[in-house]
Design a protein around this motif. Sequence first.
Motif: not given
Length: 144
Positions: A32-48, A50-52
């Motif tokens: 919910m804290v991310y823009d819906p258009a970029t949430a998947w990308h932003d949430g994973l790069t922020n949460g994980m 690195g390259a993973s």
Amino acid sequence: MTPADELRTAADKLEPLAAAAQEDLDGGDYWMVYDPATAWHDGLTNGMGGASGDLAAALPPNAVTELARWLRSAARDAREIGPDPHALAVARAINGSSTPTSAAAEPAPAAVEHCVHDRAVHQHHHHTPVDGCPWCAASVEARS
């Protein structure tokens, strides 16, 4: 397990994961804290990170759903014209299974069942020249 079974098994594994991830993305508190258009990308790069994180972000739920559809299509092709080696490698990686160590471990469909198409159709479905395909070469010779 036949190549078609391996392909279907991989699709069966991916589809519910993609659906659950999409449902989580659409309503989960983390996203919910991310823009819906970029949430998947932003949430994973922020949460994980690195390259993973970058790799995971490159495969959003809709891409995984399409990958599952491609694997199902490849499973149908595997029954009709033989397995695509790249699709089978992807399925085996998803399934966590090993690749056969020899050609004998992966039986070829009978030539009559496999190829009754011309060279142009062959090239659309295969990565080898018709003369180098064990199914098509036999089929071409039988029709000559």
